[in-house]
Design an enzyme around this catalytic site. Structure first.
Site, short mmCIF file in Angstrom:
data_model
loop_
_atom_site.label_atom_id
_atom_site.label_comp_id
_atom_site.label_asym_id
_atom_site.label_seq_id
_atom_site.Cartn_x
_atom_site.Cartn_y
_atom_site.Cartn_z
N GLY A 9 0.84 -1.19 0.00
CA GLY A 9 0.00 0.00 0.00
C GLY A 9 0.87 1.23 0.00
O GLY A 9 2.08 1.15 0.23
N ALA A 11 1.88 5.20 1.39
CA ALA A 11 2.13 5.78 2.71
C ALA A 11 0.79 6.11 3.37
O ALA A 11 -0.11 6.66 2.73
CB ALA A 11 2.98 7.03 2.57
N GLY A 14 -2.98 2.40 5.59
CA GLY A 14 -3.63 1.48 6.53
C GLY A 14 -3.05 0.08 6.47
O GLY A 14 -3.55 -0.83 7.10
N LYS A 15 -1.97 -0.10 5.70
CA LYS A 15 -1.40 -1.44 5.53
C LYS A 15 -0.85 -2.02 6.82
O LYS A 15 -1.05 -3.20 7.10
CB LYS A 15 -0.35 -1.44 4.41
CG LYS A 15 0.86 -0.59 4.68
CD LYS A 15 1.71 -0.43 3.43
CE LYS A 15 2.83 0.55 3.69
NZ LYS A 15 2.37 1.92 3.97
N GLY A 36 12.93 -0.12 10.58
CA GLY A 36 13.18 1.32 10.50
C GLY A 36 14.39 1.76 11.30
O GLY A 36 14.70 1.22 12.36
N HIS A 50 5.37 4.43 17.21
CA HIS A 50 4.98 3.07 16.80
C HIS A 50 5.26 2.06 17.91
O HIS A 50 4.45 1.18 18.19
CB HIS A 50 5.71 2.66 15.53
CG HIS A 50 5.15 3.27 14.29
ND1 HIS A 50 3.90 2.97 13.80
CD2 HIS A 50 5.68 4.18 13.43
CE1 HIS A 50 3.67 3.66 12.71
NE2 HIS A 50 4.73 4.41 12.46
N GLU A 62 14.00 -5.22 16.69
CA GLU A 62 14.44 -4.21 15.73
C GLU A 62 15.70 -4.70 15.02
O GLU A 62 16.67 -5.07 15.67
CB GLU A 62 14.72 -2.89 16.44
CG GLU A 62 13.48 -2.28 17.05
CD GLU A 62 13.75 -0.96 17.70
OE1 GLU A 62 14.39 -0.10 17.07
OE2 GLU A 62 13.31 -0.78 18.85
#
Length: 171
Positions: A9, A11, A14-15, A36, A50, A62
Site C-alpha cells: 500500500g 504511505a 492502513g497497511k 526502520g 509506533h 528491531e
C-alpha cells in the site's frame, strides 16, 4: 492464516494496521520485526510512537539489515512475525551498499524453507507515481518493484490496502 502474506500500500494507507490485525488474530503476542532506522529527529519520534502503540500487543525486535538473522531468532518466540517494512529495509541495504537483490533472494529462500513460521510482510508500493528525478530514487523504486514481484510469487496471500480498505490480490 497459513503461508506468508505480502501486504502492499501507499504511505498512510492502513497497511500496517491491517497487518497488525491479521497477526493479532493468529496469536496472543506476535513478533513485530521492525526495520526502520532513525536518521533524524522526526523519524526517531515516529519510531517511538509506533513502539508505544504496540508495546502491550507485540514482542518487538528491531533489525535494520539482517532480517534473516532476526527471523531465525524469532522462531523460538512466536509462530507469527510481522515484518514492517520491506521498503525501509531496502533503503537500509542501499545506504549500507549491500546487494538488495542478493538480500531479497536470501529472504525468499528463507521464507520458502521455513513454512512453520508465518511471516506477514509489509511494504510501500512506490511504483505507481511519477518517475523519480534522480538515479538513486529510480534504483530504489526498481528494487522495491522487483522485490514485490518476487515475494508475491512465493507468498500464499497478497493484499493491497488503500484508504484503509484491504483488497485481496492473491489467496
Amino acid at each position: 492464516m497459513s503461508g506468508h502474506h505480502l501486504i502492499l500500500g501507499g504511505a498512510k494507507s492502513g497497511k500496517t494496521s491491517h497487518a497488525e490485525q491479521l497477526a493479532l488474530k493468529c496469536v496472543d503476542k506476535p513478533v513485530y520485526l521492525a526495520t526502520g532506522q532513525a536518521w533524524d529527529d522526526e523519524m526517531h519520534a515516529r519510531i517511538d510512537a509506533h513502539k508505544n502503540d504496540r508495546v502491550d500487543k507485540f514482542i518487538t525486535v528491531e533489525e535494520p539489515l539482517n532480517v534473516i538473522s532476526a527471523l531465525e531468532h524469532c522462531r523460538s518466540v512466536s509462530k507469527i512475525v510481522l515484518l514492517d517494512c520491506l521498503t525501509l529495509w531496502i533503503t537500509n541495504l542501499m545506504m549500507a551498499e549491500m546487494s538488495v537483490s542478493e538480500s531479497v533472494d536470501a529472504l525468499i529462500h528463507w521464507l520458502q524453507t521455513n513454512a512453520e513460521m508465518q511471516v506477514i510482510l509489509v511494504s510501500n508500493e512506490v511504483g505507481q507515481g511519477i518517475v523519480p528525478d534522480n538515479k538513486m530514487a529510480r534504483e530504489f523504486r526498481d528494487h522495491a518493484g522487483v522485490s514485490h514481484q518476487k515475494l508475491a510469487t512465493i507468498c500464499t496471500d497478497v493484499t493491497f490496502v488503500t484508504a484503509g480498505i484491504a483488497k485481496k490480490l492473491k489467496g
